[in-house]
Design a protein around this motif. Structure first.
Motif, PDB file in Angstrom:
ATOM      1  N   ALA A   7       0.835  -1.284  -0.152  1.00  0.00           N
ATOM      2  CA  ALA A   7       0.040   0.033   0.160  1.00  0.00           C
ATOM      3  C   ALA A   7       1.021   1.198   0.181  1.00  0.00           C
ATOM      4  N   GLU A   8       1.974   1.277   0.928  1.00  0.00           N
ATOM      5  CA  GLU A   8       2.919   2.640   0.842  1.00  0.00           C
ATOM      6  C   GLU A   8       3.369   2.627  -0.632  1.00  0.00           C
ATOM      7  N   THR A   9       3.855   1.565  -1.293  1.00  0.00           N
ATOM      8  CA  THR A   9       4.546   1.962  -2.471  1.00  0.00           C
ATOM      9  C   THR A   9       3.550   2.431  -3.523  1.00  0.00           C
ATOM     10  N   ALA A  10       2.377   1.793  -3.347  1.00  0.00           N
ATOM     11  CA  ALA A  10       1.406   2.424  -4.404  1.00  0.00           C
ATOM     12  C   ALA A  10       0.838   3.625  -4.104  1.00  0.00           C
ATOM     13  N   ALA A  11       0.923   4.045  -2.830  1.00  0.00           N
ATOM     14  CA  ALA A  11       0.548   5.775  -2.362  1.00  0.00           C
ATOM     15  C   ALA A  11       1.655   6.589  -2.943  1.00  0.00           C
ATOM     16  N   HIS A  12       3.031   6.182  -2.838  1.00  0.00           N
ATOM     17  CA  HIS A  12       3.961   6.711  -3.201  1.00  0.00           C
ATOM     18  C   HIS A  12       4.086   7.119  -4.857  1.00  0.00           C
ATOM     19  N   LEU A  14       1.369   6.996  -6.767  1.00  0.00           N
ATOM     20  CA  LEU A  14       0.217   7.732  -7.169  1.00  0.00           C
ATOM     21  C   LEU A  14       0.756   9.287  -6.904  1.00  0.00           C
ATOM     22  N   PHE A  15       1.278   9.502  -5.857  1.00  0.00           N
ATOM     23  CA  PHE A  15       1.869  10.978  -5.530  1.00  0.00           C
ATOM     24  C   PHE A  15       2.724  11.301  -6.576  1.00  0.00           C
ATOM     25  N   HIS A  16       3.693  10.505  -7.199  1.00  0.00           N
ATOM     26  CA  HIS A  16       4.731  11.048  -8.220  1.00  0.00           C
ATOM     27  C   HIS A  16       3.811  11.563  -9.487  1.00  0.00           C
ATOM     28  N   TYR A  17       2.808  10.847  -9.770  1.00  0.00           N
ATOM     29  CA  TYR A  17       1.843  10.946 -10.889  1.00  0.00           C
ATOM     30  C   TYR A  17       0.753  12.044 -10.642  1.00  0.00           C
ATOM     31  N   GLY A  21      -4.958   9.656  -3.763  1.00  0.00           N
ATOM     32  CA  GLY A  21      -5.041   8.573  -3.037  1.00  0.00           C
ATOM     33  C   GLY A  21      -3.426   8.386  -2.561  1.00  0.00           C
ATOM     34  N   GLY A  22      -2.449   9.278  -3.143  1.00  0.00           N
ATOM     35  CA  GLY A  22      -1.197   8.924  -3.003  1.00  0.00           C
ATOM     36  C   GLY A  22      -0.823   9.930  -1.676  1.00  0.00           C
ATOM     37  N   TYR A  23       0.578   9.618  -1.506  1.00  0.00           N
ATOM     38  CA  TYR A  23       1.252  10.743  -0.519  1.00  0.00           C
ATOM     39  C   TYR A  23       2.543  10.691  -0.553  1.00  0.00           C
ATOM     40  N   GLN A  24       3.117  11.888  -0.283  1.00  0.00           N
ATOM     41  CA  GLN A  24       4.569  11.976  -0.761  1.00  0.00           C
ATOM     42  C   GLN A  24       5.809  11.047   0.133  1.00  0.00           C
ATOM     43  N   PRO A  25       6.450  10.370  -0.600  1.00  0.00           N
ATOM     44  CA  PRO A  25       7.648   9.861   0.069  1.00  0.00           C
ATOM     45  C   PRO A  25       8.722  10.623   0.580  1.00  0.00           C
ATOM     46  N   GLY A  26       9.570  10.057   1.147  1.00  0.00           N
ATOM     47  CA  GLY A  26      10.956  10.673   1.695  1.00  0.00           C
ATOM     48  C   GLY A  26      11.685  10.921   0.046  1.00  0.00           C
ATOM     49  N   GLY A  67      -4.221   0.529 -14.269  1.00  0.00           N
ATOM     50  CA  GLY A  67      -3.360   0.749 -13.335  1.00  0.00           C
ATOM     51  C   GLY A  67      -3.397   2.055 -12.131  1.00  0.00           C
ATOM     52  N   VAL A  68      -3.887   3.171 -12.555  1.00  0.00           N
ATOM     53  CA  VAL A  68      -4.198   3.958 -11.633  1.00  0.00           C
ATOM     54  C   VAL A  68      -5.217   3.512 -10.605  1.00  0.00           C
ATOM     55  N   THR A  69      -6.474   3.006 -11.123  1.00  0.00           N
ATOM     56  CA  THR A  69      -7.527   2.706 -10.280  1.00  0.00           C
ATOM     57  C   THR A  69      -6.849   1.509  -9.353  1.00  0.00           C
ATOM     58  N   ARG A  70      -6.144   0.524  -9.911  1.00  0.00           N
ATOM     59  CA  ARG A  70      -5.719  -0.437  -9.117  1.00  0.00           C
ATOM     60  C   ARG A  70      -4.864   0.034  -7.821  1.00  0.00           C
ATOM     61  N   LEU A  71      -3.840   0.858  -8.290  1.00  0.00           N
ATOM     62  CA  LEU A  71      -2.784   1.450  -7.337  1.00  0.00           C
ATOM     63  C   LEU A  71      -3.738   2.214  -6.323  1.00  0.00           C
ATOM     64  N   GLN A  72      -4.843   2.842  -6.627  1.00  0.00           N
ATOM     65  CA  GLN A  72      -5.438   3.585  -5.576  1.00  0.00           C
ATOM     66  C   GLN A  72      -6.263   2.839  -4.841  1.00  0.00           C
ATOM     67  N   GLN A  73      -6.864   1.595  -5.218  1.00  0.00           N
ATOM     68  CA  GLN A  73      -7.508   0.382  -4.378  1.00  0.00           C
ATOM     69  C   GLN A  73      -6.444  -0.096  -3.540  1.00  0.00           C
ATOM     70  N   ILE A  74      -5.210  -0.423  -4.022  1.00  0.00           N
ATOM     71  CA  ILE A  74      -4.168  -0.935  -2.936  1.00  0.00           C
ATOM     72  C   ILE A  74      -3.605  -0.066  -1.947  1.00  0.00           C
ATOM     73  N   ALA A  75      -3.672   1.196  -2.183  1.00  0.00           N
ATOM     74  CA  ALA A  75      -3.355   2.200  -1.284  1.00  0.00           C
ATOM     75  C   ALA A  75      -4.313   2.370  -0.378  1.00  0.00           C
TER      76      ALA A  75
END
Length: 81
Positions: A7-12, A14-17, A21-26, A67-75
């Motif tokens: 989930a964390e990877t998916a959120a990172h 998503l944020f990049h793009y 549903g994403g959040y900023q990584p380090g 892909g976007v929807t799938r990553l949003q669901q994972i996140a």
């Protein structure tokens, strides 16, 4: 390139793009995602040896129409990858 995406990877990714549903990584992870995003297939495969989950997420968002929807669901914890 089928790999489990946490989930964390998916959120990172998503944020990049700039997707919901994403959040900023380090800073390291930001640069890693940028590098994967820019990599040609051969170098992306090399990066997958060390970071398979991030490569799988970037490939999903770049090449899978769902892909976007799938990553949003994972996140959001709605599905496992």
């Amino acid at each position: 390139m089928d790999h489990t995406i946490p989930a964390e990877t998916a959120a990172h990714v998503l944020f990049h793009y700039g997707r919901e549903g994403g959040y900023q990584p380090g800073s390291f992870t930001e640069q890693l995602i940028t590098t994967i995003d820019m990599a040609d297939p051969g170098n992306r495969d090399r990066l997958a040896a060390g970071f398979p989950d991030y490569v799988a997420a970037v490939v999903a968002i770049q090449y899978d129409p769902a892909g976007v929807t799938r990553l949003q669901q994972i996140a959001a914890g709605q599905v496992a990858a």
